[in-house]
Each structure stands twice: as structure tokens, then as C-alpha cells.
Scaffold this motif. Structure first.
Motif, PDB file in Angstrom:
ATOM      1  N   ARG A   1       1.022  -1.081   0.129  1.00  0.00           N
ATOM      2  CA  ARG A   1       0.357   0.141   0.011  1.00  0.00           C
ATOM      3  C   ARG A   1       0.908   1.392  -0.161  1.00  0.00           C
ATOM      4  N   ARG A   2       0.866   2.597  -0.908  1.00  0.00           N
ATOM      5  CA  ARG A   2       1.247   3.690  -0.933  1.00  0.00           C
ATOM      6  C   ARG A   2       1.790   3.980   0.365  1.00  0.00           C
ATOM      7  N   ASP A   3       0.898   3.765   1.535  1.00  0.00           N
ATOM      8  CA  ASP A   3       0.981   4.675   2.394  1.00  0.00           C
ATOM      9  C   ASP A   3       1.786   3.814   3.473  1.00  0.00           C
ATOM     10  N   LYS A   4       1.615   2.827   3.360  1.00  0.00           N
ATOM     11  CA  LYS A   4       2.682   2.143   4.510  1.00  0.00           C
ATOM     12  C   LYS A   4       4.251   1.654   3.402  1.00  0.00           C
ATOM     13  N   LYS A   5       4.720   2.388   2.377  1.00  0.00           N
ATOM     14  CA  LYS A   5       5.643   2.215   1.317  1.00  0.00           C
ATOM     15  C   LYS A   5       6.919   2.653   2.320  1.00  0.00           C
ATOM     16  N   GLU A   6       6.762   3.630   2.991  1.00  0.00           N
ATOM     17  CA  GLU A   6       8.219   3.674   4.273  1.00  0.00           C
ATOM     18  C   GLU A   6       8.331   2.456   5.095  1.00  0.00           C
ATOM     19  N   PHE A   7       7.352   1.769   5.877  1.00  0.00           N
ATOM     20  CA  PHE A   7       7.858   0.534   6.572  1.00  0.00           C
ATOM     21  C   PHE A   7       9.088  -0.376   5.873  1.00  0.00           C
ATOM     22  N   TYR A   8       7.954  -0.117   3.959  1.00  0.00           N
ATOM     23  CA  TYR A   8       9.815  -1.762   3.688  1.00  0.00           C
ATOM     24  C   TYR A   8      10.303  -0.641   3.475  1.00  0.00           C
ATOM     25  N   GLU A   9      10.173   0.324   3.031  1.00  0.00           N
ATOM     26  CA  GLU A   9      11.832   0.824   2.625  1.00  0.00           C
ATOM     27  C   GLU A   9      13.009   0.697   3.526  1.00  0.00           C
ATOM     28  N   LYS A  10      12.492   0.340   5.012  1.00  0.00           N
ATOM     29  CA  LYS A  10      13.148   0.507   6.231  1.00  0.00           C
ATOM     30  C   LYS A  10      14.133  -1.153   6.327  1.00  0.00           C
ATOM     31  N   PHE A  11      13.737  -1.876   5.651  1.00  0.00           N
ATOM     32  CA  PHE A  11      13.613  -2.476   5.480  1.00  0.00           C
ATOM     33  C   PHE A  11      14.662  -3.014   3.972  1.00  0.00           C
ATOM     34  N   GLY A  12      15.273  -2.541   3.121  1.00  0.00           N
ATOM     35  CA  GLY A  12      15.470  -2.306   2.185  1.00  0.00           C
ATOM     36  C   GLY A  12      14.850  -2.569   0.549  1.00  0.00           C
ATOM     37  N   LEU A  13      13.389  -2.643   0.749  1.00  0.00           N
ATOM     38  CA  LEU A  13      13.000  -2.569  -0.312  1.00  0.00           C
ATOM     39  C   LEU A  13      13.046  -1.347  -1.017  1.00  0.00           C
ATOM     40  N   ALA A  14      12.646  -1.164  -2.365  1.00  0.00           N
ATOM     41  CA  ALA A  14      12.095   0.595  -2.504  1.00  0.00           C
ATOM     42  C   ALA A  14      11.898  -0.133  -3.855  1.00  0.00           C
ATOM     43  N   GLU A  15      10.381   0.692  -5.411  1.00  0.00           N
ATOM     44  CA  GLU A  15       9.873   0.651  -5.894  1.00  0.00           C
ATOM     45  C   GLU A  15      10.976   0.396  -7.308  1.00  0.00           C
ATOM     46  N   PRO A  16      10.694   0.210  -7.890  1.00  0.00           N
ATOM     47  CA  PRO A  16      11.905  -0.400  -9.325  1.00  0.00           C
ATOM     48  C   PRO A  16      12.257   0.980  -9.909  1.00  0.00           C
ATOM     49  N   GLN A  17      12.784   0.949 -10.796  1.00  0.00           N
ATOM     50  CA  GLN A  17      13.529   2.140 -11.321  1.00  0.00           C
ATOM     51  C   GLN A  17      11.714   2.596 -12.713  1.00  0.00           C
ATOM     52  N   GLU A  18      10.760   1.821 -12.931  1.00  0.00           N
ATOM     53  CA  GLU A  18       9.660   1.767 -13.756  1.00  0.00           C
ATOM     54  C   GLU A  18       8.714   1.133 -12.319  1.00  0.00           C
ATOM     55  N   PRO A  19       8.520   2.192 -11.953  1.00  0.00           N
ATOM     56  CA  PRO A  19       7.420   1.851 -10.808  1.00  0.00           C
ATOM     57  C   PRO A  19       5.774   1.272 -11.900  1.00  0.00           C
ATOM     58  N   ASN A  20       5.733   0.158 -10.875  1.00  0.00           N
ATOM     59  CA  ASN A  20       4.319  -0.921 -10.720  1.00  0.00           C
ATOM     60  C   ASN A  20       3.329   0.319 -10.226  1.00  0.00           C
ATOM     61  N   ARG A  21       2.447   0.440 -10.539  1.00  0.00           N
ATOM     62  CA  ARG A  21       1.469   1.100  -9.388  1.00  0.00           C
ATOM     63  C   ARG A  21       0.087   1.178 -10.135  1.00  0.00           C
ATOM     64  N   PHE A  22      -0.773   0.594  -8.906  1.00  0.00           N
ATOM     65  CA  PHE A  22      -2.364  -0.015  -9.868  1.00  0.00           C
ATOM     66  C   PHE A  22      -3.269   0.346  -7.845  1.00  0.00           C
ATOM     67  N   VAL A  23      -4.460   0.593  -8.336  1.00  0.00           N
ATOM     68  CA  VAL A  23      -6.009   0.557  -7.425  1.00  0.00           C
ATOM     69  C   VAL A  23      -6.125  -0.602  -6.935  1.00  0.00           C
ATOM     70  N   ARG A  24      -6.516  -1.135  -6.032  1.00  0.00           N
ATOM     71  CA  ARG A  24      -7.616  -1.918  -5.900  1.00  0.00           C
ATOM     72  C   ARG A  24      -8.735  -1.527  -4.883  1.00  0.00           C
ATOM     73  N   ALA A  25      -9.622  -2.260  -5.025  1.00  0.00           N
ATOM     74  CA  ALA A  25     -10.923  -1.876  -4.621  1.00  0.00           C
ATOM     75  C   ALA A  25     -10.700   0.018  -3.160  1.00  0.00           C
ATOM     76  N   GLY A  26     -10.248   1.381  -4.345  1.00  0.00           N
ATOM     77  CA  GLY A  26      -9.878   2.107  -3.455  1.00  0.00           C
ATOM     78  C   GLY A  26      -8.609   2.308  -2.538  1.00  0.00           C
ATOM     79  N   ARG A  27      -7.803   1.239  -3.011  1.00  0.00           N
ATOM     80  CA  ARG A  27      -6.209   1.948  -2.578  1.00  0.00           C
ATOM     81  C   ARG A  27      -5.336   1.575  -3.580  1.00  0.00           C
ATOM     82  N   GLU A  28      -4.263   1.921  -3.234  1.00  0.00           N
ATOM     83  CA  GLU A  28      -3.736   2.890  -3.984  1.00  0.00           C
ATOM     84  C   GLU A  28      -2.269   1.873  -3.618  1.00  0.00           C
TER      85      GLU A  28
END
Length: 136
Positions: A101-128
């Protein structure tokens, strides 16, 4: 606190409560749940956090990572995700990824996860959501 493999059905209540309480319970099931490896973090005998992992070759996706609301912010999710990352390394996984979830992105960044060079974004049931990944 202990982390152990659990059955897919054991994840459904927490997935529903935390992620999609406004949807019917079947909404949280994954078509290939039976093909995954599911982990649960127990505090005493209470299941408080869950995650489902799906490995294909040297890639692994983790999905439906959720911690009960009343246990959030106490490090349980951190322990569970650290466990999953360690397991992935032990299993020879080269790339670990999720749709966060885009609003949880910072949590995952603490572990070393990052968006790829070409971001893959989508909406499911109103959530990004956005794809987040890391090389191991």
C-alpha cells in the motif's frame, strides 16, 4: 513470541480484520493460497501477525502481510518480515518483492525494499499500491 508455518485458512481472519474489513471475508483469499508458505507470529498462543509467501524460481513475493491493529507499532511485523527475508536468503531467493500500500511504503523501505526504476502502481478497491522489491 514465536514464528511458525501456518495453514492458509489461519491467515484469513487477520487478513480480513486488518486489510479489508469492509469487504466480504472471501475477498482476502488468494486463488493460489494452497501453493504458498504462510507464516504466523504468535504472542503466547495468540496469532497476531501473518504473511503469505510465494516462491517461483529465485523470486519470492510476499503477500497479505498483516498485524492485528491492537498489536501494531510494537515490532511484531518487523520481526515477521525479518524472518521472511532470512528464510528467503536461506532458500536461495535472489529477488524479494511485494505490492505495498502506498501509505505503507516507508515501512518497507526500512528493510531495503524500494520501488523499481519503472514504478508499477495500481489501485485495488480504492487503495493505491506500488511494487516494492529488493535483491538478496
Amino acid at each position: 513470541m514465536r514464528i511458525t508455518e501456518i495453514n492458509p485458512a489461519d491467515t484469513w481472519v487477520i487478513r480480513h480484520k486488518v486489510m479489508w474489513p469492509d469487504q466480504p471475508p472471501a475477498f482476502v483469499r488468494i486463488a493460489d493460497d494452497e501453493a504458498g508458505t504462510h507464516y504466523g507470529l504468535f504472542l503466547d498462543e495468540k496469532l497476531v501477525s501473518v504473511v503469505s509467501c510465494f516462491q517461483s524460481g529465485r523470486q519470492m513475493q510476499f503477500r497479505k502481510f498483516a498485524t492485528l491493529q491492537e498489536y501494531q507499532g510494537r515490532g511484531f511485523g518487523t520481526h515477521l518480515l525479518t524472518y521472511v527475508i532470512d528464510k528467503a536468503r536461506q532458500n536461495g531467493v535472489a529477488q524479494l518483492w511485494c505490492h505495498a500500500r502506498r501509505d505503507k511504503k516507508e515501512f518497507y523501505e526500512k528493510f531495503g525494499l524500494a520501488e523499481p526504476q519503472e514504478p508499477n502502481r495500481f489501485v485495488r478497491a480504492g487503495r493505491e499500491y506500488t511494487r516494492m522489491e529488493m535483491s538478496l
